[in-house]
Design a protein around this motif. Structure first.
Motif, PDB file in Angstrom:
ATOM      1  N   TYR A 116      42.297 -74.652  65.776  1.00 35.07           N
ATOM      2  CA  TYR A 116      41.831 -76.031  65.971  1.00 35.07           C
ATOM      3  C   TYR A 116      42.966 -76.903  66.518  1.00 35.07           C
ATOM      4  O   TYR A 116      42.792 -77.642  67.504  1.00 35.07           O
ATOM      5  CB  TYR A 116      41.312 -76.595  64.648  1.00 35.07           C
ATOM      6  N   TRP A 129      37.341 -79.942  68.337  1.00 40.33           N
ATOM      7  CA  TRP A 129      36.296 -80.082  67.320  1.00 40.33           C
ATOM      8  C   TRP A 129      35.405 -78.846  67.288  1.00 40.33           C
ATOM      9  O   TRP A 129      35.101 -78.308  66.218  1.00 40.33           O
ATOM     10  CB  TRP A 129      35.439 -81.320  67.580  1.00 40.33           C
ATOM     11  N   MET A 356      41.890 -81.212  60.007  1.00 40.21           N
ATOM     12  CA  MET A 356      40.846 -81.993  60.664  1.00 40.21           C
ATOM     13  C   MET A 356      40.674 -83.353  60.002  1.00 40.21           C
ATOM     14  O   MET A 356      40.428 -84.365  60.675  1.00 40.21           O
ATOM     15  CB  MET A 356      39.529 -81.211  60.647  1.00 40.21           C
TER      16      MET A 356
END
Length: 490
Positions: A116, A129, A356
């Motif tokens: 990510y 994402w 995230m």
């Protein structure tokens, strides 16, 4: 010459810089320097750097070794027949190409977000994402898949020791003859308890379990080879190359261990040096053991009999020796071994969501760090309960394939990311470099796409629905709350 009687002329104020358009916002990249500078920082505390090369390698092996052999072998053999050994090689080769790219990026961008974060630095926020959402599928669902197989070996152990097994209604999910898979939920909760104590304590417990699982597989090979029958390898590829690739795609989810090691980048003492070494070392060890054990298992038992249970290795031990003791012993080792997979993969899931959350793309609760343990406790609790319920309610085969497609998609993006970063930031110091780039990353990408194509239509539909849900969440929540976007607006 200016007219002295004319009113003074004032330059018009400079127009404020225009905000980036929607397309530009989706493609915004997070600088590598910022990613590294934010390493370890969470809401209310920081992760602790306590892991060395040994612990990182054990995390990688712990997340990998056991899943494909102890659990999914019984799912893969009916697809490929005796050629399942070739399926392991193909899956391992695909993992190797991607592992090389992971090793370079882990040494260059040693952060918790794994692929990510690599995508965020190279291909922009929307791609990051999508990659992060795939990792949620990869880790969360694989925890559940492995937990399902743990229950099979627990029943083998209970039957061999006290002659009692957990009723099918409480040891199998709906669709597999049960109502609720209680053992699967229990093992996830046990892993959660270790993780709440912190990364160092979890790593110690994992190391002990990894040693047990390696010893168990070596013991299996030593005993299983005594029942080896060359006739079991006749008609080596009964379902053709399509069956071999389908089995390889299913088995690929058991190679995500090195990805789990890369999520420990913010808790490693010397991440840039140790992460690439841990990734490559663990992959070599795991692939060798997978192929050896699969070859012995198929040689000791006709491939058509691998359809009745995930606890196939314990049954082979009992059949070869004619004694339940050895099968019971292997079941005991498998219970410990599979628990380590649950522990380390669950660890990886929480660290991806931690990264995230720190970027503002998911709620802040996932990046809150407990000041005493240095662990994201709320994150761990939420993820564990979600994975536990999933494990208790979904059959194993569906879980394994869903994990494979999420893993392959994320790995494909990592192979692209390493080439992009070479082109955009060639001056960055790299403690490991992929040889023959961009050829090997291109091969890694191609292998991932090929194996994704081997998965069933149902798996693709599930993946498409998962991606659609993820994109809705991003545009409703993450697009506006992204910290990169809010910092640019100031």
């Amino acid at each position: 010459m200016l007219d002295q009687g004319a009113p003074p002329h004032h330059d018009a104020p400079a127009a404020p810089p225009s905000a980036p358009g929607p397309a530009a916002r989706l493609m915004r990249r997070k600088p590598v320097e910022r990613l590294v500078a934010e390493g370890g920082q969470g809401e209310g505390g920081s992760l602790r750097r306590s892991l060395g090369l040994w612990q990182l390698t054990m995390i990688s092996i712990g997340a990998t070794l056991g899943t494909g052999i102890f659990v999914v072998l019984g799912e893969a053999v009916p697809k490929a027949g005796p050629a399942v050994t070739l399926s392991f090689v193909i899956a391992g080769l695909t993992a190797l190409f991607s592992a090389l790219s992971y090793a370079e990026l882990a040494g260059t961008i040693p952060v918790a977000g794994s692929s990510y974060s690599y995508a965020y630095a190279t291909m922009g926020e929307l791609v990051a994402w999508v990659c992060g959402w795939c990792l949620v599928l990869e880790y969360g669902v694989s925890v559940a898949a492995v937990a399902v197989g743990w229950g099979e070996y627990l029943n083998e152990l209970l039957d061999g020791t006290i002659g009692v097994t957990i009723p099918a209604a409480l040891s199998a999910p709906p669709g597999d003859g049960g109502i609720f898979n209680l053992p699967a939920l229990i093992v996830v909760l046990l892993a959660m308890a270790f993780l709440l104590g912190g990364a160092r304590e979890s790593a110690r417990a994992n190391t002990v379990m990894v040693v047990v699982k390696i010893a168990a597989l070596v013991l299996f090979c030593a005993i299983g080879v005594q029942g080896f029958r060359s006739g079991n390898y006749e008609n080596f590829m009964p379902l053709g190359m399509a069956g071999v690739s389908a089995a390889g795609a299913t088995l690929f989810f058991s190679y995500i261990g090195f990805d789990a090691a890369s999520t420990a980048g913010e808790e490693a003492k010397n991440a840039q040096r140790d992460l690439p070494r841990a990734i490559m070392l663990s992959l070599v060890i795991v692939t060798a053991l997978y192929v050896l054990v699969a070859a012995v298992a198929v040689g000791a038992r006709p491939w058509r009999t691998f359809t009745d249970s995930e606890a196939s290795l314990a049954q082979i031990m009992s059949d070869v020796t004619g004694q339940h003791f050895w099968g019971t012993l292997l079941a005991f080792c498998a219970v410990i071994a599979i628990a380590s997979v649950v522990l380390t993969v669950l660890y990886g899931q929480t660290r991806v969501l931690f990264a995230m959350s720190r970027d503002g793309l998911v709620p802040k609760v996932f990046s809150k760090v407990h000041p005493k343990t240095g662990a994201p406790r709320a994150n761990t609790l939420i993820v564990s309960l979600f994975c536990g319920v999933l494990a208790a309610a979904i059959p194993l085969g569906q879980l394994a394939d869903a994990t494979s497609i999420g893993t392959l998609f994320a790995f494909a993006l990592v192979n692209v990311a390493v080439v992009v970063l070479r082109r955009t930031r060639p001056e960055m110091p790299r403690t490991f470099r992929v040889p023959l780039s961009p050829v090997l990353p291109a091969l890694g990408f191609a292998f991932c796409v090929w194996m994704m194509g081997s998965l069933s239509t149902v798996t693709w539909v599930v993946f498409g629905v998962w991606m659609a849900v993820g994109l809705v969440f991003y545009f409703v929540y993450g697009y506006r709350r992204s910290r990169l976007a809010t910092s640019e607006a100031k």
